[in-house]
Motif scaffolding. Sequence first.
Motif, PDB file in Angstrom:
ATOM      1  N   ASN A  46       0.798  -1.228   0.000  1.00 44.44           N
ATOM      2  CA  ASN A  46       0.000   0.000   0.000  1.00 44.44           C
ATOM      3  C   ASN A  46       0.829   1.275   0.000  1.00 44.44           C
ATOM      4  O   ASN A  46       0.331   2.337  -0.390  1.00 44.44           O
ATOM      5  CB  ASN A  46      -0.973  -0.009   1.178  1.00 44.44           C
ATOM      6  CG  ASN A  46      -2.142  -0.940   0.902  1.00 44.44           C
ATOM      7  OD1 ASN A  46      -3.138  -0.546   0.328  1.00 44.44           O
ATOM      8  ND2 ASN A  46      -1.978  -2.216   1.250  1.00 44.44           N
ATOM      9  N   LEU A  47       2.076   1.191   0.443  1.00 42.49           N
ATOM     10  CA  LEU A  47       2.936   2.375   0.453  1.00 42.49           C
ATOM     11  C   LEU A  47       3.851   2.395  -0.770  1.00 42.49           C
ATOM     12  O   LEU A  47       4.685   3.278  -0.909  1.00 42.49           O
ATOM     13  CB  LEU A  47       3.789   2.420   1.729  1.00 42.49           C
ATOM     14  CG  LEU A  47       3.017   2.541   3.045  1.00 42.49           C
ATOM     15  CD1 LEU A  47       3.948   2.312   4.228  1.00 42.49           C
ATOM     16  CD2 LEU A  47       2.374   3.924   3.148  1.00 42.49           C
ATOM     17  N   LYS A  48       3.704   1.417  -1.626  1.00 41.75           N
ATOM     18  CA  LYS A  48       4.566   1.285  -2.807  1.00 41.75           C
ATOM     19  C   LYS A  48       6.030   1.413  -2.375  1.00 41.75           C
ATOM     20  O   LYS A  48       6.820   2.167  -2.949  1.00 41.75           O
ATOM     21  CB  LYS A  48       4.215   2.356  -3.852  1.00 41.75           C
ATOM     22  CG  LYS A  48       2.827   2.148  -4.470  1.00 41.75           C
ATOM     23  CD  LYS A  48       2.426   3.339  -5.321  1.00 41.75           C
ATOM     24  CE  LYS A  48       1.202   4.033  -4.770  1.00 41.75           C
ATOM     25  NZ  LYS A  48       0.945   5.371  -5.117  1.00 41.75           N
ATOM     26  N   SER A  49       6.374   0.672  -1.310  1.00 42.39           N
ATOM     27  CA  SER A  49       7.723   0.716  -0.757  1.00 42.39           C
ATOM     28  C   SER A  49       8.168  -0.728  -0.593  1.00 42.39           C
ATOM     29  O   SER A  49       7.356  -1.640  -0.649  1.00 42.39           O
ATOM     30  CB  SER A  49       7.673   1.410   0.613  1.00 42.39           C
ATOM     31  OG  SER A  49       8.639   0.889   1.483  1.00 42.39           O
ATOM     32  N   SER A  50       9.452  -0.967  -0.437  1.00 43.16           N
ATOM     33  CA  SER A  50       9.835  -2.359  -0.192  1.00 43.16           C
ATOM     34  C   SER A  50      10.490  -2.548   1.157  1.00 43.16           C
ATOM     35  O   SER A  50      10.906  -3.640   1.504  1.00 43.16           O
ATOM     36  CB  SER A  50      10.725  -2.873  -1.312  1.00 43.16           C
ATOM     37  OG  SER A  50      11.661  -1.898  -1.653  1.00 43.16           O
ATOM     38  N   HIS A  51      10.590  -1.449   1.944  1.00 46.65           N
ATOM     39  CA  HIS A  51      11.331  -1.566   3.204  1.00 46.65           C
ATOM     40  C   HIS A  51      10.561  -0.987   4.383  1.00 46.65           C
ATOM     41  O   HIS A  51      10.887   0.090   4.866  1.00 46.65           O
ATOM     42  CB  HIS A  51      12.665  -0.838   3.109  1.00 46.65           C
ATOM     43  CG  HIS A  51      13.471  -1.230   1.920  1.00 46.65           C
ATOM     44  ND1 HIS A  51      13.962  -2.499   1.746  1.00 46.65           N
ATOM     45  CD2 HIS A  51      13.873  -0.524   0.836  1.00 46.65           C
ATOM     46  CE1 HIS A  51      14.631  -2.561   0.613  1.00 46.65           C
ATOM     47  NE2 HIS A  51      14.587  -1.376   0.032  1.00 46.65           N
ATOM     48  N   THR A  52       9.528  -1.666   4.816  1.00 48.48           N
ATOM     49  CA  THR A  52       8.799  -1.206   5.996  1.00 48.48           C
ATOM     50  C   THR A  52       9.031  -2.189   7.133  1.00 48.48           C
ATOM     51  O   THR A  52       8.976  -3.396   6.928  1.00 48.48           O
ATOM     52  CB  THR A  52       7.290  -1.117   5.697  1.00 48.48           C
ATOM     53  OG1 THR A  52       7.115  -0.393   4.488  1.00 48.48           O
ATOM     54  CG2 THR A  52       6.556  -0.404   6.817  1.00 48.48           C
ATOM     55  N   LEU A  53       9.309  -1.666   8.324  1.00 44.96           N
ATOM     56  CA  LEU A  53       9.514  -2.514   9.504  1.00 44.96           C
ATOM     57  C   LEU A  53       8.605  -2.037  10.624  1.00 44.96           C
ATOM     58  O   LEU A  53       8.634  -0.845  10.984  1.00 44.96           O
ATOM     59  CB  LEU A  53      10.971  -2.413   9.987  1.00 44.96           C
ATOM     60  CG  LEU A  53      12.064  -3.040   9.109  1.00 44.96           C
ATOM     61  CD1 LEU A  53      13.436  -2.643   9.638  1.00 44.96           C
ATOM     62  CD2 LEU A  53      11.924  -4.560   9.073  1.00 44.96           C
ATOM     63  N   LEU A  54       7.832  -2.935  11.200  1.00 44.04           N
ATOM     64  CA  LEU A  54       7.015  -2.551  12.355  1.00 44.04           C
ATOM     65  C   LEU A  54       7.923  -2.239  13.529  1.00 44.04           C
ATOM     66  O   LEU A  54       8.965  -2.881  13.711  1.00 44.04           O
ATOM     67  CB  LEU A  54       6.070  -3.685  12.777  1.00 44.04           C
ATOM     68  CG  LEU A  54       4.892  -4.066  11.888  1.00 44.04           C
ATOM     69  CD1 LEU A  54       3.910  -4.921  12.693  1.00 44.04           C
ATOM     70  CD2 LEU A  54       4.185  -2.849  11.329  1.00 44.04           C
ATOM     71  N   THR A  55       7.502  -1.264  14.327  1.00 43.87           N
ATOM     72  CA  THR A  55       8.209  -0.914  15.563  1.00 43.87           C
ATOM     73  C   THR A  55       7.167  -0.854  16.684  1.00 43.87           C
ATOM     74  O   THR A  55       5.968  -0.944  16.403  1.00 43.87           O
ATOM     75  CB  THR A  55       8.893   0.470  15.444  1.00 43.87           C
ATOM     76  OG1 THR A  55       7.889   1.435  15.070  1.00 43.87           O
ATOM     77  CG2 THR A  55       9.992   0.451  14.393  1.00 43.87           C
ATOM     78  N   HIS A  56       7.620  -0.683  17.917  1.00 43.03           N
ATOM     79  CA  HIS A  56       6.628  -0.647  18.996  1.00 43.03           C
ATOM     80  C   HIS A  56       5.980   0.726  19.142  1.00 43.03           C
ATOM     81  O   HIS A  56       5.038   0.903  19.900  1.00 43.03           O
ATOM     82  CB  HIS A  56       7.210  -1.130  20.330  1.00 43.03           C
ATOM     83  CG  HIS A  56       8.445  -0.413  20.762  1.00 43.03           C
ATOM     84  ND1 HIS A  56       8.431   0.881  21.174  1.00 43.03           N
ATOM     85  CD2 HIS A  56       9.734  -0.821  20.822  1.00 43.03           C
ATOM     86  CE1 HIS A  56       9.663   1.239  21.490  1.00 43.03           C
ATOM     87  NE2 HIS A  56      10.466   0.230  21.288  1.00 43.03           N
ATOM     88  N   SER A  57       6.484   1.721  18.392  1.00 39.87           N
ATOM     89  CA  SER A  57       5.876   3.060  18.399  1.00 39.87           C
ATOM     90  C   SER A  57       6.486   3.888  17.280  1.00 39.87           C
ATOM     91  O   SER A  57       7.526   3.517  16.721  1.00 39.87           O
ATOM     92  CB  SER A  57       6.142   3.766  19.742  1.00 39.87           C
ATOM     93  OG  SER A  57       7.540   3.877  19.951  1.00 39.87           O
TER      94      SER A  57
END
Length: 378
Positions: A46-57
């Motif tokens: 959905n962000l047209k990105s390949s590098h998203t990482l979840l964080t705690h905030s």
Amino acid sequence: MTTPIPFHAPTLSDLEKSYVLEALTSGKLAGDGPFTKRCHEWLNANLKSSHTLLTHSCTAALEMAALLCDLKPGDEVIMPSYTFVSTANAVALRGATPVFVDIRPDTLNIDEKKIEAAITSKTRALFIVHYAGVAAEMDTILALAKERRLKVVEDAAQGLMASYKGRPLGTMGDFGALSFHETKNIVSGEGGALITRDEAPAARAEIIREKGTNRSQFFRGQVDKYTWVDLGSSFLPSDLLAALLLAQLERAKEITKVRFTLWSTYHQELKPLESQGIGLPTIPKECEHNAHIFSLITKSLDERTKLISFLKELGIAAPFHYVPLHTSPGGKKFGRAHGDLSQTVDLSERLVRLPLFSTLTNQNQVVEAVLKFYGRRG
Ligand SMILES: *Cc1c(COP(=O)(O)O)cnc(C)c1O
């Protein structure tokens, strides 16, 4: 008869319950489990990105961005003073100095025309906030950053499902930070994500997020043991929270749509107040926003105080934010103001937010109360 109206409430459905139960039942409670992977896939698509990482905030994502910018004592980072404390803390924690610049009166975003004058030989980065999910003037900002070789970090805490000239917020700069805090549009209670634009820092982000180890590479079989390789901390969320988040992400379009209807109703119904000098939100044509905040700019601090207590009497919660960081004890200790920041001081004293959440059924009560305060009802 009126029922109290809170300022916000999360929009939870059976889907959230079923995913959380599934995560609980699976027993995989640590970070980077199956739900985290699915959130990454959703966000990347959905962000047209390949590098998203979840964080705690989002706070954690901003701290990671500050580490990835290699900020150190003596460095300066330009940012608005009209923002949440985490934007500045991420910089101050590295020993660098936040330099506060004034905002534009229309979007309340950093005034792109005032950035250049604040740049010194020590400036390393621009931390840009997209207030209310309405983008800052990114083309101007990105061009300036390129020319002056500065990193750009987007505090897109309020920006999921919003874009600038078709580009999702958080994906334009070197790094972007999203928030899934309970008060945002799409929530997991506490939660966030770091978006990294380029390959090399994305690999480093993965290490920083896993306590400075190459554990993620180990799990993919790319190294035969994992070890300490860089600075880092524990920035990842439990898969339980990712389960909650995945349900919210899958419902993001539906949630945003309801918020838009409410936002547009406020805009339409309260438009007559403009002739009395009250400001309504402005959305520049380049920006597609996400109906995160509906705010009014009253004529004075005194009027705002009276409006808030008038609404409170009627059971309606209408808060304001932010205390400008350059006037706060922390801001004075760790940062410095560039220029007089008169717009920031003035607007922060006059802004008030109206309740906006997708289960708000009695919006009419809020509209009627505000109109009554301004003498437009009997
Ligand atoms: C909410 C918010 C944050 C902090 O988000 P958390 O997920 O609570 O850490 C940071 N910056 C801005 C502009 C925010 O609105």
